[in-house]
Design an enzyme around this catalytic site. Structure first.
Site, mmCIF file in Angstrom:
data_model
loop_
_atom_site.group_PDB
_atom_site.id
_atom_site.type_symbol
_atom_site.label_atom_id
_atom_site.label_comp_id
_atom_site.label_asym_id
_atom_site.label_seq_id
_atom_site.Cartn_x
_atom_site.Cartn_y
_atom_site.Cartn_z
ATOM 1 N NE ARG A 51 -1.711 -2.196 2.926
ATOM 2 C CZ ARG A 51 -1.583 -3.466 2.526
ATOM 3 N NH1 ARG A 51 -2.387 -3.957 1.632
ATOM 4 N NH2 ARG A 51 -0.638 -4.232 3.037
ATOM 5 C CB THR A 52 3.644 2.464 2.143
ATOM 6 O OG1 THR A 52 2.953 2.169 3.354
ATOM 7 C CG2 THR A 52 4.393 3.775 2.312
ATOM 8 C CE LYS A 80 26.620 -4.155 -8.759
ATOM 9 N NZ LYS A 80 26.728 -3.248 -9.924
ATOM 10 N NE ARG A 101 7.554 0.765 4.560
ATOM 11 C CZ ARG A 101 6.342 0.249 4.671
ATOM 12 N NH1 ARG A 101 6.138 -1.028 4.396
ATOM 13 N NH2 ARG A 101 5.323 1.001 5.045
ATOM 14 C CG HIS A 129 4.316 4.015 8.447
ATOM 15 N ND1 HIS A 129 4.536 4.813 7.338
ATOM 16 C CD2 HIS A 129 3.815 2.840 7.968
ATOM 17 C CE1 HIS A 129 4.183 4.163 6.254
ATOM 18 N NE2 HIS A 129 3.748 2.954 6.608
#
Length: 314
Positions: A51-52, A80, A101, A129
């Site tokens: 959703r986000t 890497k 995120r 959040h």
């Protein structure tokens, strides 16, 4: 245009929260615009999301921006050995704003300190959040007609639930009464209970979750038990199904009570609740589009007045 970050809900004043709600209301009326035509929004998701990520990308697209980024860090140069600092600085060369995120608490704050462009925190570990919180606030206002003097029940994983941590901080301006409903293993951390005491926020703790406990709720905010946060899977198995909201528990609830959930759900809301008029979590997810349109515009210096005077509505 002025540029700034959206990293923590704790910095937002009461006036700013209500201002952002007004912006989201305008985007709900007319979500398709070209306010961000020519802009590039980068979505950097070092942790899984549905959703986000999709709502941020949809918000950018509906505002006329282009989107770059990744949903799987395994395909980036991080595999890497590239540092987060270098990743942020490199992406800053290509985009006008970054929505990020990350699984490490404080990662978004760190990114905001080094990036020359605005950073939006799309969730950092079990910490905060804030964009989810903004859509939660918008949804509460939308359903209750106010943010003031509400009985809000937070249920489930209150230890690791960054959405409930953010909501406590945001609601400090509006005289809420919180009810923390959790097993002792997932109880609200002491730091947030101290925060409540320092800011005069009323709260009660419960371990029982039944029809009688929730009868006085204005908002029931369910959360899933987050398996990915547990180092001991035996502990997860013990608590994963402790609280399940079922339709027969809602018969004595207030008519205007609404059930919210940041999603995804696992077992904590039975499917028979979906048809109940108190259920509002799908509409809540839809509100993520309008709230995130407001957030992206705000960090890029686009004002409420700009939105009201916008001639690019499609």
């Amino acid at each position: 245009m002025e540029k700034h970050n959206f990293v923590t809900i704790a910095d937002l004043t009461k006036e700013k929260i209500l201002y952002m709600i007004k912006m989201a209301q305008e985007f709900e009326k007319h979500p398709n615009r070209e306010l961000l035509k020519g802009k590039v929004v980068a979505t950097l998701f070092f942790e899984p999301s549905t959703r986000t990520r999709l709502s941020f990308e949809t918000a950018a697209n509906r505002l006329g921006a282009r989107v770059i980024g990744f949903a799987d860090p395994k395909i980036t140069s991080g595999t890497k050995g590239e540092t987060l600092k270098d990743t942020i600085l490199m992406v800053s060369n290509y985009a006008d704003v970054i929505a990020m995120r990350h699984y490490i608490e404080g990662a978004a704050q760190y990114a905001s300190e080094i990036a020359p462009i605005p950073i939006i925190n799309a969730g950092d570990g079990a910490h905060q959040h804030p964009s989810q919180c903004m859509l939660d606030l918008y949804t509460i206002y939308q359903t209750q007609g106010t943010l003031e003097n509400l009985n809000i029940y937070l249920v489930g994983d209150l230890k690791y639930g960054r959405t409930v941590h953010s909501l406590i901080m945001a609601m400090r301006h509006f005289n809420p009464t919180f009810h923390f409903v959790a097993p002792k293993e997932l109880a609200m951390p002491n730091e947030y209970k101290l925060y409540c005491k320092e800011h005069g926020i009323k709260f009660t703790e419960h371990t029982a979750f039944n029809e009688k406990v929730i009868a006085d709720a204005d908002i029931i905010y369910m959360t899933r038990v987050q398996k990915e946060r547990f180092s001991d899977l035996m502990e997860y198995e013990r608590v994963k199904n402790v609280y399940i909201l079922k339709a027969d528990m809602l018969k004595n609830c207030k008519e205007n009570m609404r059930i919210l959930h940041p999603l995804p759900r696992v077992n904590e809301i039975a499917y028979d609740v979906d048809e109940d008029p108190h259920a509002y979590y799908i509409q809540q997810a839809q509100n993520g589009l309008y709230a995130r349109e407001a957030i992206i515009c705000d960090v890029l210096g686009i004002t409420y007045e700009d939105i009201l005077n916008d001639k690019t509505i499609i």
